[in-house]
Design a protein around this motif. Structure first.
Motif, PDB file in Angstrom:
ATOM      1  N   ALA A  80       2.010   5.336   0.487  1.00 36.46           N
ATOM      2  CA  ALA A  80       2.096   6.181   1.663  1.00 36.46           C
ATOM      3  C   ALA A  80       0.824   6.994   1.785  1.00 36.46           C
ATOM      4  O   ALA A  80       0.003   7.029   0.894  1.00 36.46           O
ATOM      5  CB  ALA A  80       3.292   7.105   1.540  1.00 36.46           C
ATOM      6  N   GLY A  81       0.642   7.624   2.903  1.00 37.79           N
ATOM      7  CA  GLY A  81      -0.465   8.565   3.011  1.00 37.79           C
ATOM      8  C   GLY A  81      -1.487   8.181   4.049  1.00 37.79           C
ATOM      9  O   GLY A  81      -1.860   8.992   4.858  1.00 37.79           O
ATOM     10  N   HIS A  82      -1.929   6.902   4.062  1.00 34.77           N
ATOM     11  CA  HIS A  82      -2.979   6.595   5.020  1.00 34.77           C
ATOM     12  C   HIS A  82      -2.434   5.792   6.187  1.00 34.77           C
ATOM     13  O   HIS A  82      -2.869   4.710   6.515  1.00 34.77           O
ATOM     14  CB  HIS A  82      -4.155   5.878   4.361  1.00 34.77           C
ATOM     15  CG  HIS A  82      -3.756   4.787   3.425  1.00 34.77           C
ATOM     16  ND1 HIS A  82      -3.769   3.483   3.775  1.00 34.77           N
ATOM     17  CD2 HIS A  82      -3.316   4.839   2.154  1.00 34.77           C
ATOM     18  CE1 HIS A  82      -3.360   2.751   2.754  1.00 34.77           C
ATOM     19  NE2 HIS A  82      -3.084   3.547   1.765  1.00 34.77           N
TER      20      HIS A  82
ATOM     21  N   ARG B 124      -9.978  -5.093   6.052  1.00 38.18           N
ATOM     22  CA  ARG B 124     -10.183  -6.103   5.028  1.00 38.18           C
ATOM     23  C   ARG B 124      -9.888  -7.491   5.588  1.00 38.18           C
ATOM     24  O   ARG B 124     -10.573  -8.461   5.281  1.00 38.18           O
ATOM     25  CB  ARG B 124      -9.290  -5.815   3.825  1.00 38.18           C
ATOM     26  CG  ARG B 124     -10.079  -5.682   2.540  1.00 38.18           C
ATOM     27  CD  ARG B 124      -9.221  -5.149   1.435  1.00 38.18           C
ATOM     28  NE  ARG B 124      -9.485  -3.754   1.199  1.00 38.18           N
ATOM     29  CZ  ARG B 124      -8.626  -2.924   0.635  1.00 38.18           C
ATOM     30  NH1 ARG B 124      -7.431  -3.342   0.276  1.00 38.18           N
ATOM     31  NH2 ARG B 124      -8.947  -1.680   0.427  1.00 38.18           N
TER      32      ARG B 124
ATOM     33  N   SER C 107     -10.977   4.175   1.309  1.00 37.37           N
ATOM     34  CA  SER C 107      -9.650   4.447   1.829  1.00 37.37           C
ATOM     35  C   SER C 107      -8.572   4.519   0.757  1.00 37.37           C
ATOM     36  O   SER C 107      -7.484   4.989   1.021  1.00 37.37           O
ATOM     37  CB  SER C 107      -9.273   3.425   2.908  1.00 37.37           C
ATOM     38  OG  SER C 107      -9.692   2.154   2.532  1.00 37.37           O
TER      39      SER C 107
ATOM     40  N   HIS D 217      -5.983  12.599   1.345  1.00 37.63           N
ATOM     41  CA  HIS D 217      -4.659  13.207   1.481  1.00 37.63           C
ATOM     42  C   HIS D 217      -4.178  13.824   0.175  1.00 37.63           C
ATOM     43  O   HIS D 217      -3.020  14.192   0.056  1.00 37.63           O
ATOM     44  CB  HIS D 217      -3.655  12.160   1.970  1.00 37.63           C
ATOM     45  CG  HIS D 217      -3.867  11.785   3.404  1.00 37.63           C
ATOM     46  ND1 HIS D 217      -3.402  10.622   3.953  1.00 37.63           N
ATOM     47  CD2 HIS D 217      -4.527  12.421   4.384  1.00 37.63           C
ATOM     48  CE1 HIS D 217      -3.759  10.553   5.219  1.00 37.63           C
ATOM     49  NE2 HIS D 217      -4.453  11.639   5.498  1.00 37.63           N
TER      50      HIS D 217
ATOM     51  N   ALA E 216      -4.574   7.617  -0.402  1.00 32.89           N
ATOM     52  CA  ALA E 216      -5.832   7.881   0.295  1.00 32.89           C
ATOM     53  C   ALA E 216      -6.427   9.166  -0.266  1.00 32.89           C
ATOM     54  O   ALA E 216      -5.740  10.181  -0.312  1.00 32.89           O
ATOM     55  CB  ALA E 216      -5.577   8.035   1.787  1.00 32.89           C
TER      56      ALA E 216
ATOM     57  N   THR F 247     -12.195  -5.447  -4.153  1.00 31.51           N
ATOM     58  CA  THR F 247     -10.932  -6.096  -4.485  1.00 31.51           C
ATOM     59  C   THR F 247     -11.091  -7.602  -4.320  1.00 31.51           C
ATOM     60  O   THR F 247     -11.618  -8.073  -3.322  1.00 31.51           O
ATOM     61  CB  THR F 247      -9.797  -5.595  -3.579  1.00 31.51           C
ATOM     62  OG1 THR F 247     -10.365  -5.126  -2.368  1.00 31.51           O
ATOM     63  CG2 THR F 247      -9.025  -4.480  -4.242  1.00 31.51           C
TER      64      THR F 247
ATOM     65  N   MET G 214       0.839  -1.200   0.000  1.00 31.34           N
ATOM     66  CA  MET G 214       0.000   0.000   0.000  1.00 31.34           C
ATOM     67  C   MET G 214       0.865   1.238   0.000  1.00 31.34           C
ATOM     68  O   MET G 214       1.936   1.260   0.580  1.00 31.34           O
ATOM     69  CB  MET G 214      -0.881   0.028   1.258  1.00 31.34           C
ATOM     70  CG  MET G 214      -1.979  -1.013   1.226  1.00 31.34           C
ATOM     71  SD  MET G 214      -3.415  -0.436   0.317  1.00 31.34           S
ATOM     72  CE  MET G 214      -3.508  -1.635  -0.985  1.00 31.34           C
TER      73      MET G 214
ATOM     74  N   ARG H 154     -12.097   7.132   8.052  1.00 35.87           N
ATOM     75  CA  ARG H 154     -12.017   8.034   6.904  1.00 35.87           C
ATOM     76  C   ARG H 154     -12.391   9.465   7.296  1.00 35.87           C
ATOM     77  O   ARG H 154     -11.745  10.425   6.874  1.00 35.87           O
ATOM     78  CB  ARG H 154     -12.937   7.512   5.798  1.00 35.87           C
ATOM     79  CG  ARG H 154     -13.299   8.497   4.702  1.00 35.87           C
ATOM     80  CD  ARG H 154     -12.110   8.885   3.867  1.00 35.87           C
ATOM     81  NE  ARG H 154     -12.476   9.826   2.819  1.00 35.87           N
ATOM     82  CZ  ARG H 154     -12.526  11.125   2.967  1.00 35.87           C
ATOM     83  NH1 ARG H 154     -12.240  11.657   4.136  1.00 35.87           N
ATOM     84  NH2 ARG H 154     -12.860  11.906   1.969  1.00 35.87           N
TER      85      ARG H 154
ATOM     86  N   PRO I 115      -6.849   0.123   6.558  1.00 35.33           N
ATOM     87  CA  PRO I 115      -7.701  -0.525   5.540  1.00 35.33           C
ATOM     88  C   PRO I 115      -7.414  -2.016   5.413  1.00 35.33           C
ATOM     89  O   PRO I 115      -8.339  -2.813   5.255  1.00 35.33           O
ATOM     90  CB  PRO I 115      -7.315   0.204   4.249  1.00 35.33           C
ATOM     91  CG  PRO I 115      -6.663   1.457   4.668  1.00 35.33           C
ATOM     92  CD  PRO I 115      -6.032   1.199   5.989  1.00 35.33           C
TER      93      PRO I 115
END
Lengths: 256, 255
Positions: free
Chosen positions: A3-5, A137, B107, B150, B147, A224, A1, A157, A133
């Protein structure tokens, strides 16, 4: 995954533990905790083996103890209770540094403390190596009710959005000279909370409208495809509870 | 033609949108729309302008049944809006909300773009292909695993458009697409919109954009269509604009 969350308990690394599928890690953590929690408190060997295994897992995950230890503060209430037990429990006493302590209470305190610390550390390791996330999942793959995981996902979120609104509101208040020092000056702040609730509610309606506009009819679609976790992943992850289980057996042999 | 190819479109030659004598009252009794007539041809790009409170967004929300009219009819690509066709209408009308924060709720960008087509029943590789195509069309492929909350405002707006474009709509309805964007992001967005092969109804106050992008403008005020014609003609009518609280920026207005 990408970056960012990330969340504050997450440690960004590329360790074998980070790359394990989330549901595999969830099963491993849960089984480990069950093994530790069901061991009789006198089986010290079990706890020692479990602790060493967990330390090894932390090493493999490249999570520093210095990161985990302060976050273990969540178990403090349990530790305080465990510390009090030797003083308040009844029964035969033993002298520790000249202080008479209840033997039953000492064991009881040890049992609570060791289980709380091991369980919490295992959970911390899980969230330090898994993003939210993926965690949600993973829970879904383990057949957790989707309604619950979805509520959690929306909460995660929009928490940031709401926190942003709070800070903008505070800034706007401060910019106009609001600087609460006393309890009776809190009225504007509570009124602000009311406004915030209404705004969040209205945002909820707008988000729902946006979802309906894209054909949402009450059930979340599958976004997904699930790829089954490989045997290797399971084998690696289950080393943790398996070793703890061996410790449990050793405990039975040693302590009878 | 970007019309849905998997289910039989009743009439590919039908106008993307036909609104006839649409009336709407707010729950408090005030009338917001006093009989609107509007037609958007397939593939046409139309601007919907008017002062604040004119009823632009109210009208736009009717196009995919998020608001239901007291009377009048709405047809999208030949399909008449009714309870039974609500789902089909929503598949045919892509609505891009003003606040991307409302539109993007999952997300990752990829999941958000997949949400619409997945509701439509797409799965697996078919779904992936649809998502990839929409991401590529808006040039946001590199943001797929980020995300949404962001991203920058311009990126969010593009992703929001991708989420509805992935549904292959016959009509794209955009509510203030350029509001709050920096000039470069606005320019990029305009280039993208100009390149999309789908009918567009753009609700906006950005009149220079209208001059550039939309051959036709519909001016709404007080819940009525006040003017409907070529943007070049309409937006250079200074008296008309002033009467309805609009104006072209300094330098663009004819002297």
């Amino acid at each position: 995954m990408g970056a960012g969350h990330t969340h504050p308990l997450y440690v960004h690394e590329h360790s074998p533990v980070h790359h394990l599928p989330a549901h595999v890690k969830l099963v491993a953590t849960f089984t480990f905790t069950v093994v530790v929690a069901t061991a009789p408190r006198e089986h010290v060997v079990t706890f020692v083996v479990a602790a060493l295994t967990l330390l090894a897992a932390i090493r493999v995950a490249r999570v520093r103890l210095r990161f985990l230890l302060p976050r273990l503060a969540v178990v403090t209430p349990f530790l305080i209770g465990a510390l009090l037990l030797p003083f308040v429990a009844s029964g035969p006493r033993v002298d520790v540094l000249g202080i008479p302590l209840a033997e039953e209470g000492l064991w009881g305190g040890f049992g609570i403390a060791v289980r709380a610390v091991l369980g919490a550390t295992a959970s911390l390791l899980l969230v330090a190596t898994t993003e939210v996330p993926d965690l949600l999942r993973g829970l879904e793959r383990l057949r957790a009710p989707r309604l619950l995981t979805q509520i959690a996902a929306f909460m995660v979120r929009y928490l940031e959005v709401i926190v942003g609104e709070v800070s903008r509101q505070r800034r706007a208040m401060t910019a106009r000279g609001y600087d609460p020092r006393w309890l009776w000056q809190l009225r504007p702040l509570t009124a602000g909370l009311g406004v915030l609730f209404v705004r969040s509610y209205e945002r909820g309606e707008r988000v729902h409208a946006a979802m309906r506009a894209r054909g949402f009819d009450g059930t979340m679609p599958v976004l997904t495809e699930e790829r089954p976790a490989g045997v290797r992943a399971w084998r690696l992850a289950l080393v943790l509870p398996a070793l703890a289980g061996l410790g449990r057996i050793a405990g039975l042999l040693v302590h009878g | 033609m970007t019309a849905a190819e998997d289910d039989a479109s009743p009439d590919p030659q039908a106008p993307a949108l036909e609104v006839a004598d649409l009336r709407f009252d707010y729950p408090d009794g005030t009338t917001a729309l006093h009989g609107i007539d509007l037609r958007v041809a397939a593939g046409e790009r139309v601007a919907l302008v008017g002062p604040n409170g004119a009823g632009k967004t109210t009208l736009a929300l009717h196009t995919n049944g998020l608001l239901r009219a007291a009377s009048g009819t709405i047809r999208v690509a030949g399909v008449t809006l009714a309870d039974a066709t609500l789902r089909e209408i929503r598949d045919r009308v892509g609505f891009v909300f003003q606040d991307a924060e409302d539109q993007l709720f999952l997300s990752t960008v990829r999941d958000d773009v997949a949400f619409g087509p997945a509701n439509h029943g797409l799965r697996g590789t078919e779904l992936d292909a649809r998502v990839d195509a929409a991401l590529a069309a808006l040039e946001v492929t590199h943001l797929a695993d980020r995300a949404p909350h962001h991203l920058s405002g311009g990126e969010q707006r593009r992703v929001a458009i991708a989420t509805v474009l992935a549904m292959r709509p016959d009509l794209l309805v955009l509510d203030e697409p350029t509001a709050g964007l920096d000039p470069a992001s606005r320019r990029e967005l305009m280039t993208t919109l100009a390149g999309l092969d789908v009918a567009q109804l753009i609700v906006t106050h950005d009149l220079p954009m209208v001059l550039e992008l939309c051959p036709r403008t519909v001016l709404v005020d007080g819940g009525r269509v006040v003017a409907d014609g070529p943007s070049d003609l309409l937006l250079r009518d200074a008296d008309l604009l002033t009467a309805h609280r609009l104006e072209l920026p300094y330098g663009l207005a004819p002297r």
